[in-house]
Design a protein around this motif. Structure first.
Motif, PDB file in Angstrom:
ATOM      1  N   THR A 167      40.473 121.060  69.692  1.00  0.00           N
ATOM      2  CA  THR A 167      40.845 121.664  68.425  1.00  0.00           C
ATOM      3  C   THR A 167      42.274 121.268  68.077  1.00  0.00           C
ATOM      4  O   THR A 167      43.143 121.244  68.945  1.00  0.00           O
ATOM      5  CB  THR A 167      40.727 123.199  68.489  1.00  0.00           C
ATOM      6  N   SER A 223      34.421 117.194  68.660  1.00  0.00           N
ATOM      7  CA  SER A 223      33.633 117.289  69.885  1.00  0.00           C
ATOM      8  C   SER A 223      32.825 116.021  70.103  1.00  0.00           C
ATOM      9  O   SER A 223      32.598 115.232  69.189  1.00  0.00           O
ATOM     10  CB  SER A 223      32.713 118.514  69.841  1.00  0.00           C
ATOM     11  N   ARG A 250      35.460 118.971  73.968  1.00  0.00           N
ATOM     12  CA  ARG A 250      35.626 119.651  72.681  1.00  0.00           C
ATOM     13  C   ARG A 250      37.108 119.967  72.540  1.00  0.00           C
ATOM     14  O   ARG A 250      37.722 120.531  73.451  1.00  0.00           O
ATOM     15  CB  ARG A 250      34.771 120.925  72.673  1.00  0.00           C
ATOM     16  N   THR A 308      37.909 121.119  64.566  1.00  0.00           N
ATOM     17  CA  THR A 308      37.304 121.035  65.892  1.00  0.00           C
ATOM     18  C   THR A 308      36.605 119.690  66.019  1.00  0.00           C
ATOM     19  O   THR A 308      35.808 119.301  65.161  1.00  0.00           O
ATOM     20  CB  THR A 308      36.300 122.173  66.113  1.00  0.00           C
TER      21      THR A 308
END
Length: 402
Positions: free
Chosen positions: A191, A184, A189, A182
């Motif tokens: 993934t 951010s 954000r 992940t």
């Protein structure tokens, strides 16, 4: 969920994104670039030289990937109608000490399988009447190109293959779990199953965010350039380089024709007070704290004190800079040195004070980090990308399950 995320919109990051999509057609891929445009940092601030690979330690990644990268850069430019010119390079020895180093460099060129010709003083004068020296090495395959245009063409292929490129996307956190990463920052954000980080001057900081070893720091060295007046752009036909100090990763102040018809002088190598500050006098408190507080940099300062002092003097006083150039081009004058935007070299320094000469790449289970990729990274970008994708592919193979 993306299959792949690449952090960094310089030439290495974009070349890697392109190679991933060639290896895995149809993959969901995202490129995150901190700045407002691609190639805005090291890629867009270099001298545009297509290096031959003569300098680098035989057997090193730099030596191998630079040789391959030079040929592939020219092939890519030709295929995309990007102007380039194979003008050749002369490495000029100006005294007996440099001549001895030149001979050692010739031996290295043989081991690196780089074509080089000896040039005596008379032949040097015939080839380049404004250049003087006791001898030189001529490297015919060295060329010039605009690496920003190369990056833009690579990016077009990324987009055409379905990749997404997001600008103004700073990354402030990386969290790796067993099955994903992940990423951010202030603007979002994301993934991905696999993350590749090609962050240049911020490589160590993003590595720390991802839990990669941090026994090194990226130290910024400003490379300050001048540009000769248009009337002096035909001063030389080839690239003119001094014989470099083999203990340093810098190549010295050189005369470089550019693909747009200019003639530049530089760069020097001055310790930078800001990783992304290209203007003279740029200062960033966090960057300075990283330099001052790192034991390896203190060791570098002690070891190369005289060299650093000379580079600083030449930065502050144009006369010192001019003297470096006049060793091989005595007719240059103060009026010839017109300001040009500086570059920044992201140089990895180990805790023991070692300047890392080779490319340095590290991995975790789901990330690959390009930790040290200064010059000739632009020349070598296409094979660096292959090398990164090979590492990813080996890790993803059935024999190496996650």
């Amino acid at each position: 969920m993306y299959d792949y995320c690449v952090i960094g919109g310089g030439i290495v990051g974009i070349a890697t994104a392109r190679r991933i999509l060639k290896q895995h057609p149809g993959a969901d891929l995202l490129v995150l670039e901190k700045g407002p445009r691609l190639a805005g940092q090291q890629t867009g601030h270099n001298s545009g030289v297509i290096h031959s690979g003569i300098y680098y330690e035989p057997g090193s990644l730099k030596a191998r990937l630079c040789r391959e990268g030079a040929a592939r850069t020219k092939e890519f430019a030709a295929a995309h109608d990007i102007p380039f010119r194979t003008c050749g390079k002369l490495l000029v020895a100006t005294d007996s000490a440099e001549y001895a180093r030149m001979m050692a460099l010739y031996e290295r060129s043989v081991r690196n399988d780089v074509q080089v010709e000896f040039v005596d003083a008379a032949d040097l004068r015939r080839r380049e009447p404004r250049i003087t020296g006791v001898g030189a090495l001529f490297v015919p395959d060295t060329g010039i190109v605009d690496y920003t245009r190369i990056t833009e063409a690579l990016a077009e292929e990324v987009r055409a293959a379905g990749g997404r490129i997001q600008l103004a996307a700073e990354v402030t956190a990386i969290d790796e779990s067993a099955d994903a990463v992940t990423i951010s920052g202030p603007t979002g954000r994301w993934t991905a199953r696999t993350l590749v980080v090609c962050a240049g001057v911020q490589a160590d900081r993003l590595a720390r965010l991802a839990g990669v070893r941090t026994d090194f720091r990226i130290v910024p060295f400003r490379g300050e350039y001048y540009q000769l007046p248009a009337a002096r752009a035909d001063l030389v036909r080839t690239l003119i380089y001094p014989i470099p100090d083999p203990s340093l990763p810098f190549l010295g102040v050189h005369l470089s024709p550019t693909i747009d018809g200019a003639l530049t002088v530089g760069p020097n190598a001055v310790l930078g007070m800001s990783r992304e500050g290209y203007r003279k006098g740029s200062f960033d408190a966090r960057d300075v704290r990283d330099i001052v507080g790192f034991p390896g940099m203190r060791r570098v300062a002690r070891r190369y004190f005289a060299t650093g002092l000379r580079e600083l003097r030449n930065s502050l006083f144009k006369g010192g800079y001019l003297a470096e150039c006049r060793r091989y081009c005595p007719e240059l004058t103060m009026a010839d040195l017109r300001p040009r935007e500086a570059g920044i070299r992201a140089q990895a320094v180990l805790r023991d004070g070692t300047l890392v000469h080779d490319f340095m790449i590290e991995s975790t289970a789901r990330t690959v980090h390009v930790l040290n990729a200064p010059s000739p990274a632009a020349t070598s970008a296409l094979p660096i990308a292959d090398h990164i994708v090979e590492r990813i592919t080996d890790r993803e193979s059935p024999a190496n399950p996650q």
